[in-house]
Design an enzyme around this catalytic site. Structure first.
Site, PDB file in Angstrom:
ATOM      1  N   SER A 151       0.852  -1.188   0.000  1.00 36.57           N
ATOM      2  CA  SER A 151       0.000   0.000   0.000  1.00 36.57           C
ATOM      3  C   SER A 151       0.884   1.232   0.000  1.00 36.57           C
ATOM      4  O   SER A 151       2.023   1.191   0.487  1.00 36.57           O
ATOM      5  CB  SER A 151      -0.901   0.008   1.238  1.00 36.57           C
ATOM      6  N   TYR A 164      -2.619  -0.342  10.096  1.00 43.40           N
ATOM      7  CA  TYR A 164      -2.657  -0.977   8.771  1.00 43.40           C
ATOM      8  C   TYR A 164      -1.383  -0.642   8.003  1.00 43.40           C
ATOM      9  O   TYR A 164      -0.741  -1.530   7.419  1.00 43.40           O
ATOM     10  CB  TYR A 164      -3.889  -0.476   8.019  1.00 43.40           C
TER      11      TYR A 164
END
Length: 259
Positions: A151, A164
């Protein structure tokens, strides 16, 4: 792992160089927004895909693309080994591993519960690590490829998803370390770092008009990604067209990361 002299290296002169037809792949999180797009992209190129996920949608998708499903919970320490065993017993080989399984918890970092933290780490990082351990031997036998989905939040602070981002940063570093260690065995390890993608996981924020508009003002290409935008890059990294790429992290974000 050590160098494997028995691996037949694919080169630019190989018939069908860059093609994926006839190969076998495992895609974790295979029925998710990005995962299902990866499954379909690989299947369109002639790959037999094992769709690994926790729900019955995996079965339906596998039927759609002519692959097969392996339904189970990747947080079970024994699941990665069972998954790889089922695939190799059924197909005889394993060429591609795509670690696309992932979850997100939106909360301030200091407020995340112990249960949510453990689940984030288990799914986003530990499951991928265990799968690589289980898959390394069959991948080395054929000179295979691993692609991890990380990500943009792996190397930038994004309030509300800090835990996250931490798991994705760890997966990014794991990608680079594995590329060094597994390269002599003929295994390439790369990663794709998506920007904002329209999936069920991002709907909570991207369905907010103000937030969506703020994001779009920073995307030079002027639109959000869909799963197919990510999947095509994954297919490229898994193919012989990327045969001399390893340890690479490709941002697929429409230019968001440069604004």
């Amino acid at each position: 792992m050590t160098s494997n002299p028995d691996v037949t290296r694919r080169t630019a002169d190989s018939p069908g160089s860059g093609g994926l037809a006839g190969r076998t792949a495992v895609v974790t999180g295979g029925s998710g927004g990005i995962g299902s797009a990866i499954v379909r992209a690989l299947a369109r190129q002639g790959v037999t895909v094992a769709v690994a996920d926790t729900d019955e949608q995996a079965e339906a998708l596998a039927c759609e693309v002519g692959g097969f499903a392996v339904v189970g919970d990747l947080t079970d320490p024994e699941m990665p080994g069972r998954l790889v065993d089922q695939v190799t017993e059924r197909t005889g080989s394993l060429d591609i591993l795509v670690n696309a399984a992932g979850i997100q918890v939106r909360t301030a970092a200091v407020d995340i519960s112990a249960e949510d933290w453990d689940r984030l780490v288990s799914i986003n990082l530990t499951a991928a690590y265990r799968l690589v351990q289980a898959a390394a031997k069959p991948l080395a036998a054929i000179g295979g490829s691993i692609v991890n989905i990380v990500s943009l939040s792996a190397d930038r602070a994004v309030p509300g998803i800090v835990p996250y981002g931490a798991t994705k940063a760890a997966l990014l570093q794991l990608t680079k370390g594995l590329a060094v260690e597994l390269g002599p065995s003929g295994i390439r390890v790369n990663a794709v770092a998506p920007g904002y993608v329209t999936t069920a996981m991002t709907a909570a924020v991207l369905d907010q008009p103000d937030f969506r508009e703020r994001v779009l003002t920073r995307v030079p290409l002027g639109r959000l990604a869909d799963g197919g935008d990510i999947a095509d890059v994954v297919a490229f990294l898994a193919s012989d067209a990327a045969r001399y790429m390893t340890g690479t992290v490709l941002p697929v974000d429409g230019g968001y990361s440069i604004t």
